[in-house]
Scaffold this motif. Structure first.
Motif, PDB file in Angstrom:
ATOM      1  N   THR A 240      -8.121  -8.291  -2.787  1.00  0.00           N
ATOM      2  CA  THR A 240      -7.148  -6.818  -3.029  1.00  0.00           C
ATOM      3  C   THR A 240      -6.988  -6.298  -4.132  1.00  0.00           C
ATOM      4  O   THR A 240      -7.144  -4.795  -4.129  1.00  0.00           O
TER       5      THR A 240
ATOM      6  N   ALA B  55      -8.441  -2.328  -5.199  1.00  0.00           N
ATOM      7  CA  ALA B  55      -7.611  -1.429  -5.436  1.00  0.00           C
ATOM      8  C   ALA B  55      -8.127  -0.837  -7.039  1.00  0.00           C
ATOM      9  O   ALA B  55      -7.758   0.351  -7.006  1.00  0.00           O
TER      10      ALA B  55
ATOM     11  N   THR C 134     -10.945   1.498  -6.160  1.00  0.00           N
ATOM     12  CA  THR C 134     -10.541   2.767  -5.729  1.00  0.00           C
ATOM     13  C   THR C 134     -10.313   3.884  -6.538  1.00  0.00           C
ATOM     14  O   THR C 134     -10.297   4.923  -6.521  1.00  0.00           O
TER      15      THR C 134
ATOM     16  N   ALA D  41      -5.500   3.703  -4.835  1.00  0.00           N
ATOM     17  CA  ALA D  41      -4.481   3.023  -4.309  1.00  0.00           C
ATOM     18  C   ALA D  41      -3.343   2.735  -5.331  1.00  0.00           C
ATOM     19  O   ALA D  41      -3.948   2.733  -6.548  1.00  0.00           O
ATOM     20  N   THR D  42      -2.175   2.674  -4.760  1.00  0.00           N
ATOM     21  CA  THR D  42      -1.062   2.557  -5.856  1.00  0.00           C
ATOM     22  C   THR D  42      -0.705   1.152  -5.730  1.00  0.00           C
ATOM     23  O   THR D  42      -1.204   0.273  -4.832  1.00  0.00           O
TER      24      THR D  42
ATOM     25  N   ASP E  23       0.670   0.353  -2.409  1.00  0.00           N
ATOM     26  CA  ASP E  23      -0.438   0.081  -1.276  1.00  0.00           C
ATOM     27  C   ASP E  23      -0.983  -1.339  -1.444  1.00  0.00           C
ATOM     28  O   ASP E  23      -1.317  -2.092  -0.361  1.00  0.00           O
TER      29      ASP E  23
ATOM     30  N   ALA F   6      -0.103  -4.235   1.529  1.00  0.00           N
ATOM     31  CA  ALA F   6      -1.354  -4.246   2.277  1.00  0.00           C
ATOM     32  C   ALA F   6      -1.463  -5.657   3.435  1.00  0.00           C
ATOM     33  O   ALA F   6      -1.676  -5.334   4.419  1.00  0.00           O
TER      34      ALA F   6
ATOM     35  N   ASP G 155       1.291  -4.432   6.089  1.00  0.00           N
ATOM     36  CA  ASP G 155       0.590  -3.619   7.081  1.00  0.00           C
ATOM     37  C   ASP G 155      -0.369  -4.113   8.004  1.00  0.00           C
ATOM     38  O   ASP G 155      -0.614  -3.736   9.006  1.00  0.00           O
TER      39      ASP G 155
END
Length: 70
Positions: free
Chosen positions: A21, A25, A28, A37-38, A41, A45, A48
């Motif tokens: 992950t 990030a 990106t 991605a912040t 985010d 993740a 969500d």
């Protein structure tokens, strides 16, 4: 007295997923066609991803039927 070498231990699945992950990030940030991605985010993740599964639970089970009816 000889020092014993520590044996290599494979990382856990959770560790691998977190590292993936973070790597995605970071990637990106360098691809212009993707919204970067912040930190929020990256942290949200896993959460969500689990929330939609909540709606897929079978409500025929007496526990869940009672839980949602309450």
């Amino acid at each position: 007295m000889k020092k014993q070498k520590k044996q290599f231990r494979m990382p856990t699945a959770f560790t691998v997923l977190i590292l993936l992950t973070i790597v995605v990030a970071i990637i990106t940030q360098f691809i212009p066609a993707i919204t970067p991605a912040t930190a929020a985010d990256v942290i949200m993740a896993p959460i969500d991803g689990v929330l939609p599964a909540r709606w897929a639970l079978p409500c025929s089970c007496s526990f869940w039927a009672a839980f949602w009816a309450w």
